[in-house]
Design a protein around this motif. Structure first.
Motif, PDB file in Angstrom:
ATOM      1  N   UNK A  10      61.116  82.541 -70.368  1.00  0.00           N
ATOM      2  CA  UNK A  10      61.248  81.820 -71.638  1.00  0.00           C
ATOM      3  C   UNK A  10      60.567  80.451 -71.549  1.00  0.00           C
ATOM      4  N   UNK A  11      60.257  79.904 -72.709  1.00  0.00           N
ATOM      5  CA  UNK A  11      59.601  78.601 -72.752  1.00  0.00           C
ATOM      6  C   UNK A  11      59.004  78.384 -74.127  1.00  0.00           C
ATOM      7  N   UNK A  12      58.589  77.160 -74.383  1.00  0.00           N
ATOM      8  CA  UNK A  12      58.026  76.805 -75.695  1.00  0.00           C
ATOM      9  C   UNK A  12      56.650  77.436 -75.883  1.00  0.00           C
ATOM     10  N   UNK A  13      56.163  77.427 -77.110  1.00  0.00           N
ATOM     11  CA  UNK A  13      54.793  77.853 -77.399  1.00  0.00           C
ATOM     12  C   UNK A  13      53.821  77.042 -76.552  1.00  0.00           C
ATOM     13  N   UNK A  14      52.825  77.714 -75.980  1.00  0.00           N
ATOM     14  CA  UNK A  14      51.815  76.996 -75.208  1.00  0.00           C
ATOM     15  C   UNK A  14      52.225  76.695 -73.774  1.00  0.00           C
ATOM     16  N   UNK A  15      53.396  77.203 -73.345  1.00  0.00           N
ATOM     17  CA  UNK A  15      53.856  76.929 -71.970  1.00  0.00           C
ATOM     18  C   UNK A  15      53.102  77.754 -70.932  1.00  0.00           C
ATOM     19  N   UNK A  16      52.459  78.855 -71.385  1.00  0.00           N
ATOM     20  CA  UNK A  16      51.702  79.698 -70.447  1.00  0.00           C
ATOM     21  C   UNK A  16      52.297  81.084 -70.245  1.00  0.00           C
ATOM     22  N   UNK A  17      53.285  81.454 -71.055  1.00  0.00           N
ATOM     23  CA  UNK A  17      53.980  82.733 -70.856  1.00  0.00           C
ATOM     24  C   UNK A  17      53.032  83.933 -71.013  1.00  0.00           C
ATOM     25  N   UNK A  18      52.280  83.942 -72.114  1.00  0.00           N
ATOM     26  CA  UNK A  18      51.351  85.053 -72.363  1.00  0.00           C
ATOM     27  C   UNK A  18      50.278  85.099 -71.282  1.00  0.00           C
ATOM     28  N   UNK A  19      49.807  83.931 -70.863  1.00  0.00           N
ATOM     29  CA  UNK A  19      48.785  83.863 -69.803  1.00  0.00           C
ATOM     30  C   UNK A  19      49.283  84.530 -68.529  1.00  0.00           C
ATOM     31  N   UNK A  20      50.537  84.302 -68.177  1.00  0.00           N
ATOM     32  CA  UNK A  20      51.106  84.902 -66.962  1.00  0.00           C
ATOM     33  C   UNK A  20      51.110  86.424 -67.068  1.00  0.00           C
ATOM     34  N   UNK A  21      51.568  86.949 -68.204  1.00  0.00           N
ATOM     35  CA  UNK A  21      51.576  88.407 -68.377  1.00  0.00           C
ATOM     36  C   UNK A  21      50.165  88.978 -68.307  1.00  0.00           C
ATOM     37  N   UNK A  22      49.224  88.293 -68.926  1.00  0.00           N
ATOM     38  CA  UNK A  22      47.839  88.783 -68.918  1.00  0.00           C
ATOM     39  C   UNK A  22      47.237  88.760 -67.510  1.00  0.00           C
ATOM     40  N   UNK A  23      47.629  87.769 -66.717  1.00  0.00           N
ATOM     41  CA  UNK A  23      47.158  87.715 -65.322  1.00  0.00           C
ATOM     42  C   UNK A  23      47.800  88.831 -64.488  1.00  0.00           C
ATOM     43  N   UNK A  24      49.079  89.102 -64.737  1.00  0.00           N
ATOM     44  CA  UNK A  24      49.777  90.157 -63.989  1.00  0.00           C
ATOM     45  C   UNK A  24      49.167  91.525 -64.296  1.00  0.00           C
ATOM     46  N   UNK A  25      48.848  91.780 -65.574  1.00  0.00           N
ATOM     47  CA  UNK A  25      48.351  93.117 -65.948  1.00  0.00           C
ATOM     48  C   UNK A  25      46.831  93.247 -65.822  1.00  0.00           C
ATOM     49  N   UNK A  26      46.176  92.200 -65.309  1.00  0.00           N
ATOM     50  CA  UNK A  26      44.749  92.297 -65.016  1.00  0.00           C
ATOM     51  C   UNK A  26      43.827  91.962 -66.159  1.00  0.00           C
ATOM     52  N   UNK A  27      44.369  91.486 -67.283  1.00  0.00           N
ATOM     53  CA  UNK A  27      43.519  91.181 -68.437  1.00  0.00           C
ATOM     54  C   UNK A  27      42.744  89.881 -68.268  1.00  0.00           C
ATOM     55  N   UNK A  28      43.284  88.971 -67.452  1.00  0.00           N
ATOM     56  CA  UNK A  28      42.518  87.784 -67.069  1.00  0.00           C
ATOM     57  C   UNK A  28      42.626  87.610 -65.551  1.00  0.00           C
ATOM     58  N   UNK A  29      41.607  86.985 -64.990  1.00  0.00           N
ATOM     59  CA  UNK A  29      41.546  86.866 -63.536  1.00  0.00           C
ATOM     60  C   UNK A  29      42.155  85.538 -63.094  1.00  0.00           C
ATOM     61  N   UNK A  30      43.093  85.569 -62.146  1.00  0.00           N
ATOM     62  CA  UNK A  30      43.664  84.315 -61.652  1.00  0.00           C
ATOM     63  C   UNK A  30      42.629  83.492 -60.887  1.00  0.00           C
ATOM     64  N   UNK A  31      42.807  82.167 -60.911  1.00  0.00           N
ATOM     65  CA  UNK A  31      41.961  81.288 -60.093  1.00  0.00           C
ATOM     66  C   UNK A  31      42.365  81.408 -58.626  1.00  0.00           C
ATOM     67  N   UNK A  32      43.674  81.590 -58.395  1.00  0.00           N
ATOM     68  CA  UNK A  32      44.178  81.755 -57.027  1.00  0.00           C
ATOM     69  C   UNK A  32      45.568  82.366 -57.084  1.00  0.00           C
ATOM     70  N   UNK A  33      46.056  82.773 -55.914  1.00  0.00           N
ATOM     71  CA  UNK A  33      47.393  83.349 -55.823  1.00  0.00           C
ATOM     72  C   UNK A  33      47.350  84.865 -55.735  1.00  0.00           C
ATOM     73  N   UNK A  34      48.518  85.465 -55.524  1.00  0.00           N
ATOM     74  CA  UNK A  34      48.601  86.920 -55.385  1.00  0.00           C
ATOM     75  C   UNK A  34      49.591  87.496 -56.388  1.00  0.00           C
ATOM     76  N   UNK A  35      49.285  88.733 -56.817  1.00  0.00           N
ATOM     77  CA  UNK A  35      50.184  89.498 -57.677  1.00  0.00           C
ATOM     78  C   UNK A  35      50.404  90.831 -56.964  1.00  0.00           C
TER      79      UNK A  35
END
Length: 233
Positions: A34-59
């Protein structure tokens, strides 16, 4: 753990959207982010499912690092993603949309009956063009389509977005049923109260970073969380 995210960072150009984020989801859980609009929630899901590429880190999903795996291969490994604003095929019928959900596997007798039993309205409208459905019906369709890939883990992005309170209640009850039948759920939701009521645990996200992580009950009773996200003062 079916999902383990470690030190995940995602940038949009030079702008960091998520910074060194770590979170976990155990088999059988519903976890709310949970979090406010623009907190990065959608970005996290998209990185987990491969729709965007992370700059660093592991999934790590089901024991394998998928940070650089293509999205359709991640679906084959057992993850489905219901995107924000549903992402249905508006020009196809309900039935054709559902068939698309099973493109990675053989559709078995009874598969469609299973989703129709969760959402009887879809059975009534199976020949209807999906773009003419109400918002609630489109959300039912998006969830059902994702279920037909037989996911081990389902990512849900803002399932209550734009829906009337009664429809939201029904959608959340169905998410609980899906979880109880064996599908692990990671739920991103701005309606923090509704999300935490059906989740086992929750993470609170602020500007790309986790600020609280606890059981749902403790987050519901946390004064700072209540003030910021639950409309209580």
């Amino acid at each position: 753990m079916i999902l383990s995210v470690k030190n995940l960072s995602v940038n949009y150009g030079l702008i960091p959207a998520v910074r060194n984020l770590s979170m976990e989801v155990a088999v059988g859980e519903t976890v709310a982010l949970i979090g406010a609009n623009g907190a990065g929630k959608t970005t996290i899901l998209r990185a987990i499912s491969g729709l965007i590429k992370p700059a660093s880190g592991s999934v790590v999903f089901d024991g394998q690092d998928i940070a650089n795996v293509k999205p359709h291969l991640i679906v084959r490994r057992g993850m489905s993603h219901v995107p924000e604003r549903r992402g249905i095929f508006a020009n196809l019928t309900v039935y054709e949309n559902l068939l698309m959900g099973a493109y990675t596997r053989k559709l078995l007798p009874g598969d469609l009956d299973e989703v129709y039993s969760l959402f009887p309205r879809l059975a009534e409208r199976k020949k209807q063009v999906a773009g003419t459905l109400s918002g609630g019906e489109q959300q039912m369709l998006a969830i059902s389509r994702a279920l037909l890939s037989r996911p081990k883990l389902m990512l849900l992005d803002e399932p209550s977005l734009g829906l009337a309170p009664q429809i939201t209640k029904s959608i959340f009850e169905t998410i609980q049923r899906i979880n109880k039948s064996g599908t692990t759920v990671l739920l991103v939701e701005q309606n923090a109260q509704a999300a935490l009521k059906i989740a086992h645990r929750g993470y609170v996200l602020e500007v790309g970073e986790i600020t609280f992580a606890d059981s749902s009950q403790k987050l519901l009773n946390n004064d700072a969380v209540k003030k910021a996200y639950l409309g209580e003062h």
